[in-house]
Design a protein around this motif. Structure first.
Motif, PDB file in Angstrom:
ATOM      1  N   LEU A 239       0.785  -1.236   0.000  1.00 24.47           N
ATOM      2  CA  LEU A 239       0.000   0.000   0.000  1.00 24.47           C
ATOM      3  C   LEU A 239       0.820   1.292   0.000  1.00 24.47           C
ATOM      4  O   LEU A 239       0.285   2.356  -0.321  1.00 24.47           O
ATOM      5  CB  LEU A 239      -0.935   0.022   1.222  1.00 24.47           C
ATOM      6  N   TYR A 240       2.106   1.228   0.351  1.00 29.16           N
ATOM      7  CA  TYR A 240       2.860   2.461   0.585  1.00 29.16           C
ATOM      8  C   TYR A 240       2.933   3.356  -0.649  1.00 29.16           C
ATOM      9  O   TYR A 240       2.924   4.585  -0.533  1.00 29.16           O
ATOM     10  CB  TYR A 240       4.269   2.115   1.072  1.00 29.16           C
ATOM     11  N   LYS A 241       3.015   2.776  -1.843  1.00 23.10           N
ATOM     12  CA  LYS A 241       3.159   3.568  -3.060  1.00 23.10           C
ATOM     13  C   LYS A 241       1.911   3.549  -3.941  1.00 23.10           C
ATOM     14  O   LYS A 241       1.966   4.007  -5.083  1.00 23.10           O
ATOM     15  CB  LYS A 241       4.350   3.036  -3.872  1.00 23.10           C
ATOM     16  N   ILE A 242       0.784   3.055  -3.457  1.00 27.54           N
ATOM     17  CA  ILE A 242      -0.365   2.848  -4.321  1.00 27.54           C
ATOM     18  C   ILE A 242      -0.913   4.153  -4.890  1.00 27.54           C
ATOM     19  O   ILE A 242      -1.253   4.240  -6.075  1.00 27.54           O
ATOM     20  CB  ILE A 242      -1.478   2.061  -3.583  1.00 27.54           C
ATOM     21  N   GLY A 243      -1.004   5.196  -4.072  1.00 26.48           N
ATOM     22  CA  GLY A 243      -1.543   6.462  -4.562  1.00 26.48           C
ATOM     23  C   GLY A 243      -0.663   7.082  -5.633  1.00 26.48           C
ATOM     24  O   GLY A 243      -1.148   7.497  -6.690  1.00 26.48           O
ATOM     25  N   ASP A 244       0.634   7.122  -5.383  1.00 31.72           N
ATOM     26  CA  ASP A 244       1.576   7.683  -6.351  1.00 31.72           C
ATOM     27  C   ASP A 244       1.617   6.853  -7.621  1.00 31.72           C
ATOM     28  O   ASP A 244       1.669   7.390  -8.729  1.00 31.72           O
ATOM     29  CB  ASP A 244       2.964   7.745  -5.713  1.00 31.72           C
ATOM     30  N   PHE A 300       8.959  11.034   4.270  1.00 34.43           N
ATOM     31  CA  PHE A 300       8.923  10.898   2.817  1.00 34.43           C
ATOM     32  C   PHE A 300       7.545  10.462   2.342  1.00 34.43           C
ATOM     33  O   PHE A 300       7.123  10.820   1.238  1.00 34.43           O
ATOM     34  CB  PHE A 300       9.979   9.886   2.356  1.00 34.43           C
ATOM     35  N   GLY A 301       6.832   9.690   3.169  1.00 38.13           N
ATOM     36  CA  GLY A 301       5.482   9.272   2.799  1.00 38.13           C
ATOM     37  C   GLY A 301       4.528  10.445   2.672  1.00 38.13           C
ATOM     38  O   GLY A 301       3.689  10.491   1.766  1.00 38.13           O
ATOM     39  N   PRO A 400      -3.666   5.053   3.830  1.00 39.82           N
ATOM     40  CA  PRO A 400      -3.812   3.817   4.617  1.00 39.82           C
ATOM     41  C   PRO A 400      -2.489   3.229   5.094  1.00 39.82           C
ATOM     42  O   PRO A 400      -2.379   2.782   6.247  1.00 39.82           O
ATOM     43  CB  PRO A 400      -4.530   2.874   3.638  1.00 39.82           C
ATOM     44  N   ALA A 401      -1.468   3.237   4.233  1.00 44.65           N
ATOM     45  CA  ALA A 401      -0.164   2.707   4.650  1.00 44.65           C
ATOM     46  C   ALA A 401       0.449   3.553   5.763  1.00 44.65           C
ATOM     47  O   ALA A 401       1.117   3.025   6.667  1.00 44.65           O
ATOM     48  CB  ALA A 401       0.787   2.634   3.460  1.00 44.65           C
ATOM     49  N   MET A 402       0.233   4.870   5.716  1.00 49.65           N
ATOM     50  CA  MET A 402       0.780   5.746   6.743  1.00 49.65           C
ATOM     51  C   MET A 402       0.210   5.398   8.112  1.00 49.65           C
ATOM     52  O   MET A 402       0.892   5.543   9.137  1.00 49.65           O
ATOM     53  CB  MET A 402       0.477   7.209   6.410  1.00 49.65           C
ATOM     54  N   MET A 403      -1.033   4.912   8.145  1.00 55.49           N
ATOM     55  CA  MET A 403      -1.672   4.549   9.409  1.00 55.49           C
ATOM     56  C   MET A 403      -1.077   3.267  10.001  1.00 55.49           C
ATOM     57  O   MET A 403      -1.299   2.961  11.177  1.00 55.49           O
ATOM     58  CB  MET A 403      -3.181   4.399   9.189  1.00 55.49           C
ATOM     59  N   MET A 404      -0.326   2.522   9.192  1.00 51.06           N
ATOM     60  CA  MET A 404       0.305   1.288   9.668  1.00 51.06           C
ATOM     61  C   MET A 404       1.699   1.534  10.240  1.00 51.06           C
ATOM     62  O   MET A 404       2.292   0.641  10.854  1.00 51.06           O
ATOM     63  CB  MET A 404       0.395   0.286   8.510  1.00 51.06           C
TER      64      MET A 404
END
Length: 418
Positions: A239-244, A300-301, A400-404
């Motif tokens: 999920l970390y790069k999904i938006g980008d 960086f996120g 979502p990844a940031m919340m993890m």
């Protein structure tokens, strides 16, 4: 041991090993960005619509499944160059030939052959990534992993300037066949680097057979901290790069749709992307040494999420060349520079040196899932929402990844083992 002892000055990391990672990172990125930018512009100019272009992402699924044949590359060597360099040399030469040959096909008459060539490029490129990632993990010391990640990610990103800047500018005045061969020729510096580089040392006993090469890496990963932590790491990487990734999936098509020419797109990428990539490499590497990998994932996120909003702004503004350059520059610096460097460092840290190729291939395959499968639906989403709201959706999906992160990489723990 103090932090100062653990983390020497960044100048001590500039050596032959990190220089080789720079060239190999460039070689690793060139094939993918040729498919994303140059092939996309080539097919768009031939008349393919946005939905068909989006579906072409499915042909690149080898990036998602490369962990399936990574054990084979962990177990066997090819040629006399060694286990890592042999595979690198073979894939680099093959990519030079297939990328050059792709441009000789006719998009209006040979679309099936083009799909096959794209699949072959993706397979060879994914295989090259497997062995280069293993080489990087094994040739660099633990203290060099953060800077090594920043170097390879930004070299990877810098490679995008060949098809997106040089390639598109040349396409304005040259036949596509010549453009593809020129772009393909940039695989050759990586090949020369492979011939000159040193084969990394072997950590522990390599797998004795293919069964061990397949089973032991996955068993070690799950048993290390248990199923819950393993699944959490997998979800985060996914999920970390999904938006980008979604935001940039059809960026060339987006720029063309709002009124830019291929020459304007190429010049904007060349004017800002190169310098932003260099800045991202320097700042990202030094910043990660200072922050540690965990805090870098947080900082960086956030920056890579903010970069997505630049595309939304451009969608509202229209074909403003200055804003296009700014969007290119910030995206290169924050999203495919800083954010990706932190993720690569995190994934490298999470591997066992005995099973580098297989475990890292698993992580990077998961990171490629959005680009391969979710991105194939981007054309349909854009057709329903329009470009502006599509980029807003991408911005929301970045969080979502940031919340993890509190469980994956606590802010107050600098570089704890994942």
């Amino acid at each position: 041991m103090t932090i100062q002892e653990q983390q020497p000055g960044w100048r001590t990391y500039l050596n032959g090993r990190t220089v080789s990672i720079l060239f190999l990172g460039f070689s690793s990125g060139l094939p993918l960005y040729t498919l994303i930018y140059l092939m996309q512009a080539w097919l768009a100019k031939s008349g393919l619509d946005v939905k068909a272009l989006g579906l072409f992402a499915l042909v690149t699924f080898p990036y998602t499944f490369k962990f399936l044949w990574a054990p084979f590359m962990d177990r066997y060597a090819i040629g006399s160059l060694g286990r890592r360099r042999g595979w690198m040399a073979a894939t680099q030469l093959a990519l030079f030939l297939v990328i050059g040959g792709l441009g000789m096909l006719d998009p209006k008459l040979e679309l099936t052959l083009i799909a096959g060539a794209v699949f072959l490029i993706a397979f060879l490129s994914a295989s090259q990534d497997v062995v280069i990632d293993a080489y990087r993990r094994e040739i660099l010391s633990e203290n060099e992993q953060g800077l090594g990640a920043a170097i390879i990610v930004n070299a990877y990103k810098a490679a995008s300037l060949i098809p997106s800047a040089l390639g598109l500018v040349l396409a304005d005045s040259m036949p596509w066949q010549a453009v593809f061969w020129i772009v393909a020729a940039f695989m050759l510096p990586g090949f020369v680097c492979t011939l000159l580089a040193k084969e990394p040392a072997v950590y522990g006993a390599p797998p004795k057979n293919l069964q061990e090469a397949v089973v032991l890496p996955f068993r070690e990963f799950v048993q290390r901290d248990g199923w819950n932590q393993a699944l959490l790491i997998i979800g985060f990487v996914l999920l970390y790069k999904i938006g980008d990734s979604m935001a940039t999936a059809l960026s060339t098509k987006f720029f063309l749709d709002i009124g830019f020419t291929t020459k304007q797109i190429g010049l904007a990428a060349n004017a800002t992307g190169w310098w932003a990539a260099l800045a991202g490499g320097a700042v990202g590497g030094i910043w990660m040494i200072k922050l540690g990998i965990n805090r870098a994932l947080w900082v960086f996120g956030v920056l890579q999420a903010v970069a997505i909003l630049g595309f939304a702004w451009l969608a509202k503004t229209g074909p403003d060349p200055l804003l296009l350059s700014a969007v290119f520059g910030f995206e290169a610096f924050a999203s495919l520079g800083l954010g990706a460097a932190a993720l690569v460092a995190f994934m490298s840290r999470a591997t066992d040196p005995r099973y580098t190729a297989t475990q890292y291939a698993l992580f990077s395959s998961l990171a490629a899932v959005p680009r391969t499968f979710i991105n194939s639906s981007v054309g349909y989403i854009v057709a329903e929402t329009g470009w502006f709201w599509f980029f807003i959706v991408c911005f929301i999906l970045a969080f979502p990844a940031m919340m993890m992160l509190p469980k994956i990489a606590p802010w107050n723990t600098r570089n704890e083992k994942a």
